[in-house]
Design a protein around this motif. Structure first.
Motif, short mmCIF file in Angstrom:
data_model
loop_
_atom_site.label_atom_id
_atom_site.label_comp_id
_atom_site.label_asym_id
_atom_site.label_seq_id
_atom_site.Cartn_x
_atom_site.Cartn_y
_atom_site.Cartn_z
N VAL A 32 0.60 -0.22 7.14
CA VAL A 32 0.49 1.22 6.97
C VAL A 32 1.65 1.68 6.10
O VAL A 32 2.81 1.34 6.38
CB VAL A 32 0.58 1.95 8.33
N ASP A 33 1.37 2.42 5.06
CA ASP A 33 2.44 3.02 4.29
C ASP A 33 2.66 4.44 4.83
O ASP A 33 1.77 5.29 4.72
CB ASP A 33 2.09 3.07 2.81
N ALA A 34 3.83 4.63 5.41
CA ALA A 34 4.08 5.88 6.13
C ALA A 34 3.97 7.10 5.23
O ALA A 34 3.41 8.12 5.62
CB ALA A 34 5.47 5.82 6.76
N VAL A 35 4.48 6.98 4.03
CA VAL A 35 4.48 8.14 3.12
C VAL A 35 3.04 8.53 2.78
O VAL A 35 2.68 9.71 2.81
CB VAL A 35 5.29 7.82 1.85
N GLY A 36 2.23 7.52 2.50
CA GLY A 36 0.84 7.79 2.15
C GLY A 36 0.07 8.35 3.33
O GLY A 36 -0.75 9.26 3.18
N LEU A 37 0.33 7.80 4.50
CA LEU A 37 -0.36 8.28 5.70
C LEU A 37 -0.01 9.75 5.95
O LEU A 37 -0.89 10.57 6.21
CB LEU A 37 0.05 7.43 6.91
N GLU A 38 1.26 10.05 5.87
CA GLU A 38 1.68 11.43 6.14
C GLU A 38 1.16 12.39 5.07
O GLU A 38 0.81 13.53 5.36
CB GLU A 38 3.21 11.50 6.27
#
Lengths: 331, 480, 285
Positions: A32-38
């Motif tokens: 999971v890429d946190a920046v993309g998810l957020e």
């Protein structure tokens, strides 16, 4: 032939639920890429829900609420009052839908049963079910035996749903097999004497899992072990439910459904206080797993103060002017 | 009812206060043009917005004279600090009028209001803020003490990000001490005219910013004008090439931001859900009418089917329609001409054997629309894998090894952008090293920032916009 | 009794080898006194084509080498050149008619220029690159990267060795590969210099030198789609505007002619670089 949830797990893990095999599956999940998810969650949060859609959303939110009281100071009276509120959220408008469930500690289940009376039942049929937190909620710090007894007691008292907590310490220290077994054992304890079973919601306590990768892994672990629902939080740990975490869990549920055909529910709990926030969750559900998930057996809000904000909004929509907190009941 | 059919949530155009006719903005005043006029229509409804002047050679000359006079008599004598203060004022005014600008941009361009509201306009303001601060710090820009401005800059911008491209051009030029003559694209002149009003509100000295509207002939007049010291152009490679020819031997500084055919490379260990979002924003942001669009998806063969399935599912949730609706994801194509170009290239893609899939969108009756489209089974030699389509069309190719991905990504005369999706940091850095592109996004795509230089290799042009590099494009000398 | 000298055959330098021109053409190089000194190969467009191929194939490993390594290779050129100082002085005196002192100074300047540019190899990215504080959770870095294959026309009226070095060295420091056309009427030092390159650690194809007429060769560079940049330093007497027009077809980067020998500068290195900006998401979770 009924397909047991363990069959789904076997199809993914193989016959042997060893920790090694579980890890092989969980470590194979995409990262999971946190920046993309957020960023995606924020984008979903910008949907503008107006007029007829808003009216629909508001009623839907009410019908998906697990109206919750989880305080040490809870009393039978508090539970009765909660039940009254759940059954008739807005006395000024009897068309207001009922909530999906009451969520209480195990020792309050009996009081909830009494309070709901004939309205106790399946929320998909417009009735109200009773959810009990169990397994040494919220910390989960007790022996396995106590956790299972806690569960059995609540089921025996009439709970329709059990909200269990996973052993975060075991999860974070890599003992995934232990977490898995415990969920399975609790699931077993949900079985009633007549062979039916209370639904199991597995609380991941995402605020303690530190990373989104862990949230995804824990979601899968809970589904593999037979959870009917995966739930974000106890509400006792900050951060509780967030939109990105819920989005991620919805993605896990979507992928699980694609692989097994089984639909697992999602329950964000804690921290959702306004209808504006709740609508963002409805949007996120609809655009991630589809609108069919917006039903009590697949999606819930774990909340206490949310209901009143939604009622205020509902009054605004029906009367055309803004309402105030004195026009909704505090319990 | 279906919740997903969100009820309409249109942004009101009531806050616009447009004129029926616009002339040019020269010497601080709105003036009539000396030639013909043309209409700008809204691409989503084909409705008339306003009439604009087609700039003639005479109009351009007036603008250059005004810019030269402002340069000689005012702007070059002003302190950097004061130049900066004007730019700060402009930035603030853009923020204050953000909603109005967003609505006007959406009306004129056809792109969704959520993009103009959340990207175009805030970034335009950010560009002025960033360069405002440079105006009194040019000594630190790497060109030694007191670097010299170039003089009058001629700037020609495209229709895909009208106000943002204006900001990319004007902010660094003014910060460095130049005055400008800018021509917006003929299909999107509206926000440039609103910007002219902002210049007036900021009390910017007359002639520092001059805006001449018009089409190709107006642009040519700017490029060929002998008293312009610098040309900055964003647009097609064909036009850029022509400008480079025209300026050959003149010694004028030239910045060209041209076409692209960006490769978006997805490795099998990519954070898959975010990659799908990145692929979508890479090619469907602004209907794919973006020079740095990730129009070629290079996906590792073992995850090809999964990625394509996820993409199709996700594209099913995109909402095409009224760009002014806050829930619209896909707006209108900017013009009939552009729509025809996209349609023709897609037909060619099908004829060459690519397998086309388009999202099932209801296409409005009026206006210019194209549903989000994927091509699978694309070969590197296919037109849709080589030509810039400048539309919502993604060509999907596969690769097996990182070396193959790099070779395919670089196999284009363009070199503007690329994307890399992987959970393995060392691989990302190694691949980024080998890609011949000016902007590389790893685990993200289509991100822009005034502090970040933007520009291409090879036929995608030269020079950089943004950052300290973008500043040096408007100063003598420099090492960046 | 004086010994009969063994004269050298001057050829081209392409891909690390010393071929004759494929055209078979040569031209006479005379001393300033008018005496025959040698025949130089008169490169054709096909030699140019082969040189570009050699330069292209050398690019990946040269630009992929560490900057430290490139710096050492360039410094090695200075070392080897120093060792053959006398030979270059002699050639310059003979062909350019320079005084021994002037020739010595030219050679020394050329050696020192290599040392200067060698030092830049692992520094220009720090001076011309930057970290960018973007508004968001992103790591964002801009670095100058080599433009690619660079064709250069060396100064035609200045010291033949120093002029050549002044245009080749910055291109190499920037990790590009190069095809150079040296001074037409004094090409011998260039070929002797190629021998220096061949015996230092410069990989084959990184530098290619083709002796010939700039007016004949330059248009082929300008229209060559696999040449990324063109340095017209020594093309002032040509129709260089036409060259620039031709180069526009592929948006080739073009540096205009200069008077005399280009000054040593960082800008000469970065003129043959492209700023590459890399974004990466940045998050703890």
């Amino acid at each position: 032939m009924t397909i047991l949830s363990t069959d789904h797990a076997h199809s993914l893990v193989g016959t042997d639920f060893s920790e090694k095999n579980l890890k092989a599956v969980l470590n194979g999940l995409p990262g999971v890429d946190a920046v993309g998810l957020e960023a995606r969650a924020a984008d979903l949060g910008t949907r503008s829900i107006k007029t007829s859609s808003k009216a629909w959303a508001i009623d839907k939110i009410i019908s998906l609420i697990d109206l919750t009281t989880l305080e040490g100071a809870d009393t039978p009276g508090k539970v009765h009052s909660l039940a009254a509120k759940g059954m008739l959220p807005d006395p000024s408008d009897t068309a207001t839908p009922r909530v999906a469930a009451l969520c209480v500690y195990g020792d309050m289940v009996g009081h909830a049963v009494d309070a709901l009376g004939t309205l106790h039942g399946d929320p998909d049929a417009g009735l109200i079910s009773i959810a009990a937190v169990a397994t040494a909620f919220p910390s989960g710090r007790s022996s396995r035996a106590i956790k299972l007894a806690d569960t059995r007691d609540a089921v025996a008292a009439g709970a329709d749903e059990i909200d269990m907590v996973i052993d975060r310490s075991a999860f974070l220290s890599g003992r995934l097999g232990l977490v898995f077994e415990e969920i399975q054992a609790v699931k077993q304890s949900c079985v009633r004497t007549d062979g039916t079973s209370a639904h199991l919601k597995v609380i991941l306590e995402t605020g303690e899992l530190n990373t989104y990768d862990n949230v995804r892994m824990a979601s899968w672990l809970a589904m593999l072990a037979g959870g009917d629902f995966i739930k974000t939080s106890t509400g006792k740990v900050a951060p509780a439910a967030t939109l990105p975490v819920t989005l991620l869990m919805l993605e896990a549920v979507r992928d699980w459904h694609a692989q097994t055909g089984q639909k697992v529910g999602v329950k964000p709990a804690g921290g959702i206080r306004t209808s504006k926030d709740a609508i963002k969750y409805l949007v996120t559900v609809s655009e991630t797993v589809g609108e069919e998930w917006l039903t009590p057996h697949l999606f819930r809000f774990g909340a206490s103060s949310l209901l009143n904000d939604v009622l205020l909004q509902r009054q605004k929509l029906s009367t055309g002017h803004y309402s105030g907190p004195d026009y909704v009941t505090i319990d | 009812m279906s919740f997903l059919e969100y009820a309409p949530a249109p942004e009101s155009t009531g806050l616009l206060n447009l004129r029926e006719n616009y002339g040019h903005f020269i010497g601080g005043e709105f003036v009539d043009g000396s030639g013909e006029s043309f209409a700008s229509i809204s691409p989503s409804t084909e409705k008339h917005i306003a009439t604009f002047a087609a700039g003639t050679d005479e109009d351009v000359n007036r603008a250059v004279v005004a810019a030269r006079k402002a340069y000689d008599s005012v702007w070059s004598k002003l302190s950097g600090a004061d130049r900066g203060k004007y730019l700060f004022r402009i930035a603030r005014l853009i923020q204050e009028r953000a909603r109005e600008l967003a609505v006007a941009e959406t009306l004129d361009n056809g792109k969704p209001i959520k993009e103009t509201r959340d990207a175009d306009i805030p970034l335009a303001a950010a560009w002025f803020f960033y360069y405002a601060g440079w105006a009194d710090k040019l000594d630190y820009a790497g060109m030694g003490a007191n670097p010299r401005a170039l003089g009058v800059a001629g700037q020609i911008i495209p229709w895909n990000f009208p106000l943002l491209m204006l900001a990319w051009k004007i902010a660094p030029a003014l910060a460095a001490g130049n005055t400008v003559v800018l021509k917006p694209a003929e299909t999107t002149p509206l926000t440039a005219m609103l910007f002219a009003e902002i210049c007036q509100q900021a009390d910017l000295p007359a002639g520092v910013v001059n805006i001449v509207t018009g089409a190709g002939a107006t642009g040519r007049a700017i490029v060929e004008h002998p008293d312009i010291n610098k040309i900055a152009f964003t647009g097609s490679t064909a036009v850029g090439r022509g400008i480079a020819r025209t300026l050959a031997g003149t010694g004028k500084k030239l910045t060209l931001e041209l076409g692209g055919k960006g490769a978006n490379i997805v490795f099998d260990d990519a954070p898959i859900d975010q990659a799908v979002e990145g692929i979508i924003s890479g090619i469907f942001f602004n209907q794919g009418q973006v020079c740095c669009a990730g129009s070629r998806l290079l996906v590792q063969e073992n995850v090809h089917d999964e990625v394509v399935d996820r993409l199709k599912t996700r594209l099913g949730t995109l909402r095409l329609g009224d760009p002014l609706d806050k829930n619209t994801d896909i707006g209108a194509i900017n013009s009939k001409v552009q729509l025809e170009r996209i349609t023709a290239l897609v037909a060619k893609g099908e004829a060459e054997g690519g397998e086309r899939w388009s999202a099932a969108c209801e296409i409005p009756e009026k206006g210019f629309w194209f549903a989000p489209t994927l091509f699978t089974g694309v070969q590197t030699s296919n037109t849709v894998a080589r030509d810039e389509i400048f539309g919502p069309v993604l060509s999907i190719l596969t690769f097996r090894t990182p070396a193959e991905a790099i070779a395919k990504a670089n196999n284009t005369p363009y070199g503007l952008s690329a994307g890399i999706w992987s959970d393995k940091g060392s691989r990302i850095l190694a691949v980024a090293d080998k890609l011949r592109a000016g902007v590389i996004w790893a685990n993200t795509f289509n991100k822009f920032d005034p502090a970040s230089p933007f520009g291409g290799y090879k036929e995608s042009g030269y020079g950089r916009e943004g950052g300290i590099q973008g500043l040096s494009a408007y100063l003598e000398g420099g090492v960046r | 009794m004086s010994r009969l000298a063994v004269p050298k055959t001057y050829k081209l330098f392409i891909g690390g080898k010393f071929p004759r021109s494929e055209s078979g053409r040569v031209y006479e190089i005379l001393s300033t006194k008018g005496d025959f000194v040698a025949n130089a190969a008169l490169a054709s467009r096909k030699d140019l084509r082969d040189s570009v191929v050699a330069a292209r194939s050398a690019l990946s490993s040269w630009s992929g080498a560490t900057a430290y390594n490139r710096g050492q290779v360039l410094y090695r050129i200075a070392e080897v050149l120093e060792g053959r100082r006398a030979q270059f002085i002699e050639e310059i005196v003979s062909v350019e008619g320079a005084t021994a002192a002037a020739a010595a100074k030219q050679v020394d300047d050329a050696i020192d220029l290599w040392v200067w540019y060698a030092g830049w190899a692992d520094k220009y990215t720090q001076v011309a690159g930057n970290a960018n504080p973007v508004s968001g959770p992103y790591f964002n870095l801009s670095v100058p990267e080599p433009t690619g294959v660079v064709a250069v026309i060396a100064p035609q009226a200045s010291g033949s060795l120093l002029g050549l070095v002044s245009v080749i060295a910055p291109v190499l420091a920037g990790a590009n590969t190069v095809v150079a056309v040296p001074r037409f009427d004094a090409p011998l030092t260039a070929i002797s210099f190629a021998e220096v390159l061949a015996t230092s650690d410069v990989p084959s194809g990184v530098v290619n030198i083709i002796t010939g007429k700039p007016a004949e060769l330059a248009p082929w560079f300008a229209s060559h789609a696999d040449v990324n940049a063109l340095d017209l330093a020594g093309a002032g007497d040509l129709d260089w505007v036409d060259l620039q027009i031709a180069a526009a077809e592929t948006l080739m980067r073009v540096l205009p002619p200069v008077e005399g020998v280009p000054a040593a500068s960082l800008a000469r290195i970065t003129a043959f670089t492209e700023t590459k900006t890399v974004w990466h998401t940045k998050s703890l979770i």
